[in-house]
Motif scaffolding. Structure first.
Motif, PDB file in Angstrom:
ATOM      1  N   ARG A  13     -51.392  30.603  69.696  1.00  0.00           N
ATOM      2  CA  ARG A  13     -50.921  31.992  69.759  1.00  0.00           C
ATOM      3  C   ARG A  13     -51.730  32.881  68.813  1.00  0.00           C
ATOM      4  NH1 ARG A  13     -44.268  31.854  69.847  1.00  0.00           N
ATOM      5  NH2 ARG A  13     -44.033  30.900  71.914  1.00  0.00           N
ATOM      6  N   ARG A  68     -45.703  38.024  63.740  1.00  0.00           N
ATOM      7  CA  ARG A  68     -44.755  38.370  64.803  1.00  0.00           C
ATOM      8  C   ARG A  68     -44.708  37.338  65.912  1.00  0.00           C
ATOM      9  NH1 ARG A  68     -47.333  44.343  65.329  1.00  0.00           N
ATOM     10  NH2 ARG A  68     -46.695  45.172  63.289  1.00  0.00           N
ATOM     11  N   VAL A  69     -45.694  36.450  65.996  1.00  0.00           N
ATOM     12  CA  VAL A  69     -45.758  35.517  67.121  1.00  0.00           C
ATOM     13  C   VAL A  69     -45.544  34.071  66.690  1.00  0.00           C
ATOM     14  CG1 VAL A  69     -47.250  37.063  68.441  1.00  0.00           C
ATOM     15  CG2 VAL A  69     -48.286  35.297  66.997  1.00  0.00           C
ATOM     16  N   VAL A  70     -45.200  33.849  65.426  1.00  0.00           N
ATOM     17  CA  VAL A  70     -44.934  32.490  64.940  1.00  0.00           C
ATOM     18  C   VAL A  70     -43.577  32.460  64.249  1.00  0.00           C
ATOM     19  CG1 VAL A  70     -47.399  32.019  64.657  1.00  0.00           C
ATOM     20  CG2 VAL A  70     -46.093  32.896  62.714  1.00  0.00           C
ATOM     21  N   ASP A  93     -39.703  33.815  72.069  1.00  0.00           N
ATOM     22  CA  ASP A  93     -39.361  32.619  71.298  1.00  0.00           C
ATOM     23  C   ASP A  93     -40.415  32.364  70.242  1.00  0.00           C
ATOM     24  OD1 ASP A  93     -38.450  30.257  70.299  1.00  0.00           O
ATOM     25  OD2 ASP A  93     -38.681  29.097  72.153  1.00  0.00           O
ATOM     26  N   ARG A  94     -40.142  32.773  69.027  1.00  0.00           N
ATOM     27  CA  ARG A  94     -41.074  32.557  67.919  1.00  0.00           C
ATOM     28  C   ARG A  94     -40.924  31.182  67.308  1.00  0.00           C
ATOM     29  NH1 ARG A  94     -39.836  37.104  63.760  1.00  0.00           N
ATOM     30  NH2 ARG A  94     -41.400  35.904  62.612  1.00  0.00           N
ATOM     31  N   GLU A  95     -39.701  30.691  67.259  1.00  0.00           N
ATOM     32  CA  GLU A  95     -39.428  29.478  66.498  1.00  0.00           C
ATOM     33  C   GLU A  95     -39.823  28.188  67.220  1.00  0.00           C
ATOM     34  OE1 GLU A  95     -38.676  29.725  63.445  1.00  0.00           O
ATOM     35  OE2 GLU A  95     -38.314  31.882  63.482  1.00  0.00           O
ATOM     36  N   LYS A  97     -40.560  32.163  61.531  1.00  0.00           N
ATOM     37  CA  LYS A  97     -40.388  32.948  60.303  1.00  0.00           C
ATOM     38  C   LYS A  97     -40.788  32.174  59.058  1.00  0.00           C
ATOM     39  CE  LYS A  97     -35.404  32.040  59.536  1.00  0.00           C
ATOM     40  NZ  LYS A  97     -35.400  30.815  60.292  1.00  0.00           N
ATOM     41  N   TRP A 110     -48.371  27.426  67.822  1.00  0.00           N
ATOM     42  CA  TRP A 110     -48.547  28.566  66.922  1.00  0.00           C
ATOM     43  C   TRP A 110     -50.032  28.833  66.675  1.00  0.00           C
ATOM     44  CZ3 TRP A 110     -44.309  26.631  63.024  1.00  0.00           C
ATOM     45  CH2 TRP A 110     -43.046  27.062  63.476  1.00  0.00           C
TER      46      TRP A 110
END
Length: 231
Positions: free
Chosen positions: A41, A60-62, A23-25, A64, A38
């Motif tokens: 992370r 890639r971890v936050v 889950d990035r978003e 878009k 974020w």
């Protein structure tokens, strides 16, 4: 054939695991908490990495639409009173102890991670020459120093991860050339090769002599190498 049905649950579990996406978003979190997560992370990834972490990796971890640069700015501010900081080196970011605590760490004799490998004075000087004149052959290095730069010296610098192979030289015999690596920048706390000390000052001090090497590349030359070892 009788055993085939028994495999189906395992396959379903594997497919379920594959379907689970990171889950990035974080859309279920309020905006403030989402930003905070974020930040954590990004800091976790940088802390865990042995090398500088690029913007592309952190993205890639936050989310878009999240600005990695703004996250880094907030982390820099958050760490302003800590003995370590986020440093921009080698095209990425890395945790670095603040310089004023260097003597404290040395006095503790505690094992540290990363940093520059121990080099002899001559090896360090050869490395400096590679940094300025790359791509450069071993023969050209020998001309600079007025004595042979041995294969053992080159091997020591390669083994430490500071230099790598460049293109073949266009000179007779097409000897190998050598260039610095991203690890060279990281180990010495530089963001790009442009952070090297002024070469004219080193020449004035008699530490380097560019004139003895024909066709030394500069930043306007097509053979000049950027900080990542590519043209």
């Amino acid at each position: 054939m009788a055993g085939s049905p028994a495999l189906k649950p395992s396959r379903r579990k594997a497919n379920a695991a594959d379907d689970h996406l990171f889950d990035r978003e974080l859309e279920d979190l309020p905006a403030e908490l989402r930003w905070r997560e974020w930040m954590l992370r990004v800091e976790a990834v940088i802390f865990a990495s042995a090398e500088p972490v690029s913007r592309e990796t952190l993205a890639r971890v936050v989310g878009k639409d999240c600005s990695v640069d703004l996250l880094i700015d907030d982390l820099v501010q958050e760490l302003r009173d800590r003995p370590y900081e986020l440093a921009s080196v080698a095209g990425g970011w890395q945790h670095r102890t603040r310089p004023r605590f260097g003597e404290t760490i040395r006095a503790s004799s505690a094992p540290t991670r990363g940093g520059a490998a121990a080099l002899s004075e001559f090896e360090a000087t050869v490395l400096m020459a590679v940094g300025y004149f790359q791509p450069i052959t071993r023969g050209e290095l020998s001309k600079i120093f007025g004595k042979e730069v041995s294969r053992d010296t080159i091997a020591a610098l390669r083994g430490a991860g500071f230099i790598g192979s460049g293109p073949r030289s266009p000179t007779p015999g097409a000897p190998y050339t050598y260039v610095t690596t991203p690890h060279f920048l990281s180990a010495f706390g530089m963001e790009t090769l442009r952070d090297l000390p002024n070469i004219e000052a080193l020449e004035d001090a008699g530490l380097l002599n560019r004139s003895v090497v024909a066709n030394v590349p500069d930043e306007n030359d097509n053979n000049y190498y950027e900080e990542d070892g590519t043209k």
